[in-house]
Design an enzyme around this catalytic site. Structure first.
Site, PDB file in Angstrom:
ATOM      1  N   PHE A 146       0.871  -1.165   0.000  1.00  0.00           N
ATOM      2  CA  PHE A 146       0.000   0.000   0.000  1.00  0.00           C
ATOM      3  C   PHE A 146       0.917   1.225   0.000  1.00  0.00           C
ATOM      4  CE2 PHE A 146      -2.695   3.138   2.241  1.00  0.00           C
ATOM      5  CZ  PHE A 146      -3.889   2.986   1.558  1.00  0.00           C
ATOM      6  N   ASP A 215       2.572  -5.409   8.580  1.00  0.00           N
ATOM      7  CA  ASP A 215       1.378  -4.576   8.502  1.00  0.00           C
ATOM      8  C   ASP A 215       0.176  -5.521   8.386  1.00  0.00           C
ATOM      9  OD1 ASP A 215      -0.805  -3.032   7.693  1.00  0.00           O
ATOM     10  OD2 ASP A 215       0.507  -1.526   6.778  1.00  0.00           O
ATOM     11  N   TYR A 240     -10.092   0.543  11.696  1.00  0.00           N
ATOM     12  CA  TYR A 240     -11.395   0.806  11.066  1.00  0.00           C
ATOM     13  C   TYR A 240     -11.746  -0.156   9.942  1.00  0.00           C
ATOM     14  CZ  TYR A 240      -8.291   3.382   7.877  1.00  0.00           C
ATOM     15  OH  TYR A 240      -7.281   3.726   7.036  1.00  0.00           O
ATOM     16  N   LYS A 241     -10.914  -1.158   9.689  1.00  0.00           N
ATOM     17  CA  LYS A 241     -11.239  -2.133   8.636  1.00  0.00           C
ATOM     18  C   LYS A 241     -11.999  -3.288   9.286  1.00  0.00           C
ATOM     19  CE  LYS A 241      -7.635  -0.441   5.611  1.00  0.00           C
ATOM     20  NZ  LYS A 241      -6.217  -0.435   5.272  1.00  0.00           N
ATOM     21  N   ARG A 389     -12.382  -4.690  -6.181  1.00  0.00           N
ATOM     22  CA  ARG A 389     -12.129  -5.404  -4.925  1.00  0.00           C
ATOM     23  C   ARG A 389     -13.435  -5.676  -4.209  1.00  0.00           C
ATOM     24  NH1 ARG A 389      -8.123  -2.845  -0.695  1.00  0.00           N
ATOM     25  NH2 ARG A 389      -9.929  -1.482  -0.504  1.00  0.00           N
TER      26      ARG A 389
HETATM   27  C1  PLP Z   1      -5.644   0.710   5.003  1.00  0.00           C
HETATM   28  C2  PLP Z   1      -4.158   0.686   5.026  1.00  0.00           C
HETATM   29  C3  PLP Z   1      -3.446   1.738   5.593  1.00  0.00           C
HETATM   30  C4  PLP Z   1      -4.203   2.931   6.115  1.00  0.00           C
HETATM   31  O1  PLP Z   1      -3.404   3.892   6.647  1.00  0.00           O
HETATM   32  P1  PLP Z   1      -4.066   5.164   7.340  1.00  0.00           P
HETATM   33  O2  PLP Z   1      -2.965   5.789   8.036  1.00  0.00           O
HETATM   34  O3  PLP Z   1      -5.199   4.706   8.188  1.00  0.00           O
HETATM   35  O4  PLP Z   1      -4.609   6.028   6.239  1.00  0.00           O
HETATM   36  C5  PLP Z   1      -2.069   1.635   5.658  1.00  0.00           C
HETATM   37  N1  PLP Z   1      -1.431   0.543   5.172  1.00  0.00           N
HETATM   38  C6  PLP Z   1      -2.098  -0.474   4.599  1.00  0.00           C
HETATM   39  C7  PLP Z   1      -1.361  -1.667   4.092  1.00  0.00           C
HETATM   40  C8  PLP Z   1      -3.478  -0.426   4.489  1.00  0.00           C
HETATM   41  O5  PLP Z   1      -4.146  -1.415   3.925  1.00  0.00           O
END
Ligand code: PLP
Length: 422
Positions: A146, A215, A240-241, A389
């Site tokens: 990401f 992560d 929040y996921k 997705r």
């Molecule tokens: C959703 C996600 C994030 C989100 O980061 P935020 O700081 O909450 O915006 C970061 N890394 C990965 C791999 C994600 O899937």
């Protein structure tokens, strides 16, 4: 009447829409987790397959937040830092997340965003690695990550003088050597939904003398993680996921108990001080996971996440994993049966052991396809250039949702290849 669909699945099962609907209904009836959907505030008609981006609202949250705002804040005011347990909430909520990721208590704190925590732990991990062995100046990073993780890894490397080495998880084992300090990996690829072998990659890194930072954004709350058992050093995860803490809910940091007291984190603020209310001019890091805090915790969103965690009481993660795999497998079988051949390319591995809790595919005009589905009450998302997705949050997604989504998507793909609009 619906267009007659060729039956291409060779397992002898009925792959008509009616046959698939019967399978979905039977699977929903037999689902030991089905009752959990009642603990979420979801529209009956909506097919919500985006819980991997923003989890649904647990029914326990609104009343708890009202109480926090009106009573704890409104009446208690500053006394609530002590009397309502606000001050220790980052550690307390961390200990509630711990069993979901296979961690003993005392190793997780909640606060700040995933992005900030990736930065915090990347710098802390690099400093710990170099502190142990000055040659270990390389940071291996999943090149498919990401983007925020990649950007922050680059910045952390600039700050610490480390060398960034992009590395696909599949080639990690060959890239490890005696210069590798830290490895930053995603447990599940946010785009393809591929699940990486956390125990094996952690053991390989450890065997080569490197530290690991995982992560868990797309695995915490979706499948068993087993951090302690795999001897992971550091991890971050999203609130929040799959943990349903609400938009912008704080993320969490895990640091194994053996490493905690060697961590020198870059955002060493007063809340990570050994005696925060001593107001000492010199910094002294707190013991334990508390040293990964920074400033005043975001109480409203932190306690929203706390309330959202109530849904996990008595949930067996092995059952969650079984259902998640069954849902994603069923969704793919529905697409195989209903979508025109060649109209999409599956990006998610079909093997159970290599799949997280989402299905991703590529098709032409993915953005327009997902917009069409949304108008029909089927919500997934689109990632450029042409990825669709579909996230399957196992606590509230039904098998019938998987079929409805696959059917709507197949109809859309059929219209695009110009057939079957009978
Ligand atoms: C959703 C996600 C994030 C989100 O980061 P935020 O700081 O909450 O915006 C970061 N890394 C990965 C791999 C994600 O899937």
């Amino acid at each position: 009447m619906r267009h007659v669909v060729p039956q291409r699945v060779a397992d002898g099962r009925d792959t008509s829409v009616a046959g698939l609907a019967a399978r979905a209904a039977a699977a929903d009836t037999a689902d030991p987790l089905a009752h959990l959907r009642d603990q979420f505030d979801l529209d009956e008609e909506l097919v919500y397959l985006d819980g991997n981006s923003l989890g649904a609202l647990p029914t326990s949250v609104p009343s708890r937040l009202r109480e926090v705002v009106e009573q704890e804040w409104g009446r208690g005011l500053i006394r609530s830092w002590r009397d309502a347990g606000w001050w220790d909430a980052p550690e307390r909520v961390g200990d509630r997340i711990a069993p979901l990721v296979g961690a003993a208590p005392g190793q997780i704190v909640v606060g700040d965003s995933t992005s900030i925590n990736v930065f915090r732990l990347t710098v802390a991990g690099l400093r710990a690695a170099v502190g142990r062995d000055p040659r270990r100046t390389e940071l291996l990073v999943d090149g498919t990550t990401f983007p925020t993780d990649g950007y922050l890894a680059e910045s952390a490397a600039r700050l610490t003088g480390a060398t960034l080495v992009p590395c696909h998880p599949s080639e990690l084992v060959d890239r490890l050597d005696d210069r590798t300090g830290l490895v930053l990996l995603n447990h599940v690829d946010y785009r393809t939904g591929e699940l990486w072998d956390l125990p094996a990659l952690t053991a390989a890194a450890r065997g080569a003398g490197a530290l690991t930072l995982w992560d868990l954004s797309h695995s915490a709350g979706a499948l068993p993680v087993g951090l302690d058992r795999a001897e992971v050093d550091l991890a971050v995860g999203c609130g929040y996921k799959y943990l349903n803490g609400g938009p912008g809910a704080p993320a969490f940091c895990y640091a194994s108990s053996d490493l905690q007291d060697r961590l020198d984190q870059p955002l060493a603020g007063w809340c990570s001080h050994a005696d925060p209310f001593g107001m000492e001019p010199e910094y002294r890091a707190a013991k334990g996971a508390t040293r990964l805090r920074t400033g005043t915790p975001e109480i409203l969103s932190l306690l929203s996440l706390d309330a959202a965690l109530d849904v996990w009481a008595d949930v067996d993660l092995a059952e969650v994993r079984r259902k998640s795999l069954a849902l994603t497998d069923f969704f793919v079988s529905c697409l195989d049966a209903l979508a025109p051949p060649g109209s999409f390319r599956l990006l998610t591995p079909r093997e159970d052991g290599r799949r997280g809790s989402q299905v991703a595919l590529e098709c032409d005009d993915a953005r327009a396809v997902m917009a069409t589905l949304e108008r029909q009450g089927v919500i997934g998302d689109h990632r450029p250039p042409n990825v669709c997705r579909f996230g399957f949050a196992p606590l509230y997604t039904r098998f019938v949702d998987a079929l409805t989504a696959a059917d709507a998507l197949s109809t859309c793909l059929r219209a695009r290849v110009g057939i079957g609009r009978a």
